[in-house]
Design a protein around this motif. Structure first.
Motif, PDB file in Angstrom:
ATOM      1  N   PRO A 126      48.271  36.790  43.795  1.00  0.00           N
ATOM      2  CA  PRO A 126      48.871  38.098  43.517  1.00  0.00           C
ATOM      3  C   PRO A 126      49.695  38.587  44.697  1.00  0.00           C
ATOM      4  N   ASP A 127      50.707  39.380  44.390  1.00  0.00           N
ATOM      5  CA  ASP A 127      51.530  39.948  45.456  1.00  0.00           C
ATOM      6  C   ASP A 127      50.684  40.848  46.338  1.00  0.00           C
ATOM      7  N   PRO A 128      50.916  40.853  47.657  1.00  0.00           N
ATOM      8  CA  PRO A 128      50.144  41.747  48.531  1.00  0.00           C
ATOM      9  C   PRO A 128      50.424  43.202  48.178  1.00  0.00           C
ATOM     10  N   TYR A 129      49.400  44.007  48.368  1.00  0.00           N
ATOM     11  CA  TYR A 129      49.520  45.433  48.042  1.00  0.00           C
ATOM     12  C   TYR A 129      50.473  46.126  49.018  1.00  0.00           C
ATOM     13  N   THR A 130      51.335  46.969  48.491  1.00  0.00           N
ATOM     14  CA  THR A 130      52.215  47.800  49.303  1.00  0.00           C
ATOM     15  C   THR A 130      51.724  49.237  49.241  1.00  0.00           C
ATOM     16  N   PRO A 131      51.423  49.877  50.361  1.00  0.00           N
ATOM     17  CA  PRO A 131      50.956  51.269  50.324  1.00  0.00           C
ATOM     18  C   PRO A 131      51.938  52.187  49.609  1.00  0.00           C
ATOM     19  N   PHE A 132      51.440  53.337  49.148  1.00  0.00           N
ATOM     20  CA  PHE A 132      52.255  54.230  48.326  1.00  0.00           C
ATOM     21  C   PHE A 132      53.561  54.603  49.018  1.00  0.00           C
ATOM     22  N   LEU A 164      45.016  52.862  52.685  1.00  0.00           N
ATOM     23  CA  LEU A 164      46.146  51.959  52.883  1.00  0.00           C
ATOM     24  C   LEU A 164      46.060  50.732  51.982  1.00  0.00           C
ATOM     25  N   ARG A 165      44.973  50.656  51.189  1.00  0.00           N
ATOM     26  CA  ARG A 165      44.779  49.517  50.297  1.00  0.00           C
ATOM     27  C   ARG A 165      44.778  49.893  48.825  1.00  0.00           C
ATOM     28  N   SER A 166      44.848  51.183  48.536  1.00  0.00           N
ATOM     29  CA  SER A 166      44.733  51.614  47.141  1.00  0.00           C
ATOM     30  C   SER A 166      45.458  52.941  46.945  1.00  0.00           C
ATOM     31  N   ASP A 167      46.328  53.003  45.934  1.00  0.00           N
ATOM     32  CA  ASP A 167      46.987  54.266  45.595  1.00  0.00           C
ATOM     33  C   ASP A 167      45.962  55.303  45.158  1.00  0.00           C
ATOM     34  N   GLY A 168      44.930  54.854  44.431  1.00  0.00           N
ATOM     35  CA  GLY A 168      43.909  55.791  43.962  1.00  0.00           C
ATOM     36  C   GLY A 168      43.188  56.469  45.111  1.00  0.00           C
ATOM     37  N   VAL A 169      42.816  55.692  46.123  1.00  0.00           N
ATOM     38  CA  VAL A 169      42.127  56.271  47.281  1.00  0.00           C
ATOM     39  C   VAL A 169      43.084  57.146  48.083  1.00  0.00           C
ATOM     40  N   TYR A 170      44.331  56.705  48.192  1.00  0.00           N
ATOM     41  CA  TYR A 170      45.341  57.503  48.908  1.00  0.00           C
ATOM     42  C   TYR A 170      45.464  58.895  48.294  1.00  0.00           C
ATOM     43  N   TRP A 171      45.556  58.959  46.973  1.00  0.00           N
ATOM     44  CA  TRP A 171      45.704  60.256  46.324  1.00  0.00           C
ATOM     45  C   TRP A 171      44.397  61.031  46.268  1.00  0.00           C
ATOM     46  N   ALA A 172      43.268  60.318  46.241  1.00  0.00           N
ATOM     47  CA  ALA A 172      41.984  61.022  46.341  1.00  0.00           C
ATOM     48  C   ALA A 172      41.888  61.773  47.657  1.00  0.00           C
ATOM     49  N   MET A 173      42.366  61.144  48.743  1.00  0.00           N
ATOM     50  CA  MET A 173      42.383  61.809  50.046  1.00  0.00           C
ATOM     51  C   MET A 173      43.251  63.062  50.014  1.00  0.00           C
TER      52      MET A 173
END
Length: 238
Positions: A3-9, A126-135
């Motif tokens: 899979p493609d590496p994750y890109t932060p939001f 920095l690894r998940s859009d969901g966690v980024y927006w939860a913050m």
């Protein structure tokens, strides 16, 4: 196929020369900001003031500051200072006066501010859009609730306000005086800006110490002033 590496939001960490070109115009972000603005317009008592707060929130996520927060921890902390200590009180003051329990709001804000900047939770953003927006949603919501609680409590908010200022100062001191950097992510991303990750962290602490502490000292002074004015009113006065 891997899979493609994750890109932060906010994208990959920008180099200094490309920073000003890095505006975040994600359709989902723009739609969310539009819904937030409409909700404020519908519920606010002071609509112009609420739009000022909404505009600042939008700027903090659309502007290059979003991308800068991928490269510099100090930029992320600066973003959070503006979000929680400038935009949030503007929005809270524009809403109808609410009676909220001030101490639980102060404790919740303190816990969230500390937790989201600790190494493991910060790395998760920095690894998940969901966690980024939860913050960001939890920090913003808690800050708005905190300042709405201060406004509704009046002079009774003086002590919780002092507590909030004290814990922010403690956070700033901890960041500034820590012997090692907390976030491995910034070990390389801060270097193009002439900073080590530890120096970047110390700059973040200084921003919180001076800007964050200064903003809350103003708040504490206003709360104490209101308490003294109420105490000076003769008993039985209307």
């Amino acid at each position: 196929m891997e899979p493609d590496p994750y890109t932060p939001f906010c994208g990959t960490p920008p180099l200094p020369g490309e920073l000003l070109t890095r505006w975040t115009l994600d359709p989902a972000l723009l739609a969310g900001l539009a819904l937030f603005t409409v909700a404020l317009w519908v519920t606010a008592e002071r609509r112009r003031q609420s739009m000022t707060g909404a505009a600042l929130v939008a700027f903090l996520f659309i502007s290059p500051l979003c991308a800068a927060s991928m490269a510099l921890f100090s930029a992320r902390v600066g973003q959070h200072i503006l979000l929680t200590l400038v935009a949030a009180p503007i929005i809270a003051a524009a809403l109808p006066r609410l009676r909220l329990p001030v101490w639980p709001m102060a404790l919740l804000f303190a816990v969230l501010f500390w937790v989201w900047h600790l190494p493991a939770p910060y790395a998760a953003t920095l690894r998940s859009d969901g966690v980024y927006w939860a913050m960001h949603l939890s920090l913003t919501g808690a800050a708005i609730a905190l300042f709405a609680g201060f406004r509704g409590a009046g002079a009774r908010a003086a002590v919780p306000a002092v507590f909030t200022a004290a814990q922010l100062t403690a956070f700033a001191v901890t960041l500034t005086l820590a012997p090692t950097a907390w976030h491995d992510w910034h070990a390389m991303t801060a270097l193009p800006y002439g900073l080590s990750s530890l120096a970047d962290q110390q700059l973040a602490g200084a921003l919180m110490w001076v800007a964050g502490g200064g903003l809350f000292m103003v708040l504490v002074a206003l709360q104490v002033r209101q308490f003294l004015r109420q105490d000076a009113v003769p008993q039985g006065a209307a």
